[in-house]
Design a protein around this motif. Structure first.
Motif, PDB file in Angstrom:
ATOM      1  N   GLY A   1       0.814  -1.212   0.000  1.00 52.99           N
ATOM      2  CA  GLY A   1       0.000   0.000   0.000  1.00 52.99           C
ATOM      3  C   GLY A   1       0.845   1.258   0.000  1.00 52.99           C
ATOM      4  N   PHE A   2       0.671   2.086   1.022  1.00 51.93           N
ATOM      5  CA  PHE A   2       1.419   3.335   1.132  1.00 51.93           C
ATOM      6  C   PHE A   2       2.871   3.119   1.583  1.00 51.93           C
ATOM      7  N   LEU A   3       3.189   1.924   2.022  1.00 50.43           N
ATOM      8  CA  LEU A   3       4.508   1.649   2.573  1.00 50.43           C
ATOM      9  C   LEU A   3       5.439   1.090   1.506  1.00 50.43           C
ATOM     10  N   ASP A   4       6.559   1.781   1.295  1.00 62.31           N
ATOM     11  CA  ASP A   4       7.580   1.288   0.375  1.00 62.31           C
ATOM     12  C   ASP A   4       8.322   0.126   1.044  1.00 62.31           C
ATOM     13  N   GLU A   5       9.066  -0.652   0.250  1.00 62.59           N
ATOM     14  CA  GLU A   5       9.837  -1.747   0.820  1.00 62.59           C
ATOM     15  C   GLU A   5      10.905  -1.221   1.775  1.00 62.59           C
ATOM     16  N   GLU A   6      11.280  -2.072   2.731  1.00 60.71           N
ATOM     17  CA  GLU A   6      12.331  -1.711   3.684  1.00 60.71           C
ATOM     18  C   GLU A   6      13.673  -1.706   2.960  1.00 60.71           C
ATOM     19  N   HIS A   7      14.446  -0.637   3.194  1.00 59.49           N
ATOM     20  CA  HIS A   7      15.812  -0.533   2.699  1.00 59.49           C
ATOM     21  C   HIS A   7      16.748  -0.783   3.878  1.00 59.49           C
ATOM     22  N   ILE A   8      17.679  -1.698   3.706  1.00 61.27           N
ATOM     23  CA  ILE A   8      18.518  -2.155   4.814  1.00 61.27           C
ATOM     24  C   ILE A   8      19.983  -2.031   4.425  1.00 61.27           C
ATOM     25  N   THR A   9      20.796  -1.548   5.360  1.00 62.45           N
ATOM     26  CA  THR A   9      22.247  -1.571   5.190  1.00 62.45           C
ATOM     27  C   THR A   9      22.851  -2.346   6.357  1.00 62.45           C
ATOM     28  N   GLU A  10      23.619  -3.389   6.024  1.00 60.91           N
ATOM     29  CA  GLU A  10      24.256  -4.239   7.040  1.00 60.91           C
ATOM     30  C   GLU A  10      25.761  -4.250   6.799  1.00 60.91           C
ATOM     31  N   VAL A  11      26.531  -4.196   7.879  1.00 62.11           N
ATOM     32  CA  VAL A  11      27.975  -4.396   7.785  1.00 62.11           C
ATOM     33  C   VAL A  11      28.380  -5.402   8.853  1.00 62.11           C
ATOM     34  N   ASP A  12      29.017  -6.497   8.425  1.00 63.09           N
ATOM     35  CA  ASP A  12      29.600  -7.483   9.330  1.00 63.09           C
ATOM     36  C   ASP A  12      31.114  -7.386   9.260  1.00 63.09           C
ATOM     37  N   TRP A  13      31.763  -7.400  10.419  1.00 63.98           N
ATOM     38  CA  TRP A  13      33.215  -7.483  10.474  1.00 63.98           C
ATOM     39  C   TRP A  13      33.558  -8.932  10.803  1.00 63.98           C
ATOM     40  N   TYR A  14      34.062  -9.654   9.797  1.00 69.18           N
ATOM     41  CA  TYR A  14      34.344 -11.082   9.954  1.00 69.18           C
ATOM     42  C   TYR A  14      35.834 -11.291  10.217  1.00 69.18           C
ATOM     43  N   SER A  15      36.131 -11.959  11.334  1.00 68.15           N
ATOM     44  CA  SER A  15      37.522 -12.207  11.715  1.00 68.15           C
ATOM     45  C   SER A  15      37.872 -13.678  11.529  1.00 68.15           C
ATOM     46  N   PRO A  16      38.897 -13.993  10.731  1.00 59.72           N
ATOM     47  CA  PRO A  16      39.337 -15.392  10.616  1.00 59.72           C
ATOM     48  C   PRO A  16      39.795 -15.954  11.954  1.00 59.72           C
ATOM     49  N   ASP A  17      40.455 -15.134  12.789  1.00 61.25           N
ATOM     50  CA  ASP A  17      40.933 -15.614  14.082  1.00 61.25           C
ATOM     51  C   ASP A  17      39.789 -15.988  15.015  1.00 61.25           C
ATOM     52  N   ALA A  18      38.704 -15.219  14.959  1.00 61.88           N
ATOM     53  CA  ALA A  18      37.547 -15.506  15.813  1.00 61.88           C
ATOM     54  C   ALA A  18      36.645 -16.573  15.213  1.00 61.88           C
ATOM     55  N   GLY A  19      36.818 -16.850  13.909  1.00 62.17           N
ATOM     56  CA  GLY A  19      35.963 -17.819  13.244  1.00 62.17           C
ATOM     57  C   GLY A  19      34.527 -17.365  13.145  1.00 62.17           C
ATOM     58  N   GLY A  20      34.329 -16.041  13.133  1.00 57.59           N
ATOM     59  CA  GLY A  20      32.974 -15.517  13.061  1.00 57.59           C
ATOM     60  C   GLY A  20      32.962 -14.006  13.030  1.00 57.59           C
ATOM     61  N   ILE A  21      31.791 -13.457  13.205  1.00 64.10           N
ATOM     62  CA  ILE A  21      31.595 -12.006  13.176  1.00 64.10           C
ATOM     63  C   ILE A  21      31.952 -11.419  14.533  1.00 64.10           C
TER      64      ILE A  21
ATOM     65  N   HIS B   1      28.846  -6.162  14.298  1.00 60.66           N
ATOM     66  CA  HIS B   1      27.756  -6.089  13.319  1.00 60.66           C
ATOM     67  C   HIS B   1      27.047  -4.755  13.466  1.00 60.66           C
ATOM     68  N   SER B   2      26.749  -4.120  12.337  1.00 58.31           N
ATOM     69  CA  SER B   2      25.968  -2.888  12.329  1.00 58.31           C
ATOM     70  C   SER B   2      24.881  -3.025  11.271  1.00 58.31           C
ATOM     71  N   SER B   3      23.633  -2.760  11.653  1.00 64.85           N
ATOM     72  CA  SER B   3      22.538  -2.855  10.689  1.00 64.85           C
ATOM     73  C   SER B   3      21.542  -1.735  10.938  1.00 64.85           C
ATOM     74  N   ARG B   4      21.047  -1.202   9.840  1.00 63.21           N
ATOM     75  CA  ARG B   4      20.128  -0.072   9.899  1.00 63.21           C
ATOM     76  C   ARG B   4      19.095  -0.213   8.794  1.00 63.21           C
TER      77      ARG B   4
END
Length: 233
Positions: A174-194, A197-200
């Motif tokens: 209807g009157f609502l446009d689709e959600e626009h999302i920006t995500e940034v993950d900082w992935y570390s090989p030493d940690a074996g994961g993220i 994380h920042s998302s908006r």
């Protein structure tokens, strides 16, 4: 129409202004492969509001099953538990989209398309099904590995690849446009994961009265998660 923060503004707010180095730091590979995931692995994060810096509690992700390419994760947040599902390389099969409800993704949502290397880009279209209603949205993901960054979080300091995704959620109504999302993950090989994380997100609501700039933008919120602890190997 007002847009989400530009990439430069987002990175500035997250503490890594300007373009990021493309060459890996000493001891880091040029290409980063998918991690080994084991049942019982657990990552804990502190969560806060990106605008106010106010705490939103903690996130506790625990791997409860690994079966072939399927990984099941139990998320605990402030006493509430939910189940999420991933591939072996942390791409999403079922979990909430940023600031939205839970979805099942077909094909899997390419959050971290390993191997990762600075400068890598990808674009994907996936179907996101709401299990509660059966509605299917067409989601577009534009991804890029921005480069290497040195990230300081409560669990320590890590060399990490910053992985950005710009997402169009396909949930216009209807009157609502689709959600626009920006995500940034900082992935570390030493940690074996993220490790961070920042998302908006946000959307335009054309039923709202225009201001003098005809701004009809509705901000969905800004989430920042930082690693508290990770699996011991």
């Amino acid at each position: 129409m007002k847009r989400l923060l530009s990439l430069a503004a987002l990175l500035l707010s997250a503490g890594c202004a300007g373009s990021l180095p493309q060459n890996p730091p000493a001891g880091m590979p040029a290409q980063v492969g998918a991690p080994e995931i084991r049942t019982g692995d657990e990552w804990k994060y502190s969560l806060h509001d990106g605008y106010t810096k106010l705490s939103r509690g903690t996130l506790d992700y625990r791997v409860t099953a690994v079966d072939g390419d399927a990984v099941t994760v139990q998320l605990r947040r402030e006493g509430h538990e939910s189940t999420q599902r991933y591939t072996r390389d942390w791409n999403w099969r079922e979990r909430p989209m940023t600031n939205l409800q839970n979805f099942r993704y077909d094909p899997p949502y390419p959050a971290l398309p390993f191997p990762l290397e600075a400068g890598k880009t990808w674009r994907a279209i996936v179907k996101a099904t709401d299990p509660a209603t059966g509605r299917v949205n067409r989601v577009r993901i534009d991804g890029k590995v921005l480069g290497w960054d040195r990230v300081k979080v409560p669990a320590g300091e890590f060399d990490a690849l910053a992985v950005e995704r710009v997402v169009y959620a396909g949930n216009q109504d209807g009157f609502l446009d689709e959600e626009h999302i920006t995500e940034v993950d900082w992935y570390s090989p030493d940690a074996g994961g993220i490790v961070k994380h920042s998302s908006r997100s946000g959307h335009r609501d054309s039923s709202r009265a225009c201001d003098r700039f005809c701004n009809q933008w509705v901000d969905g919120g800004w989430n920042v998660a930082e690693l508290l602890s990770r699996p011991k190997r």
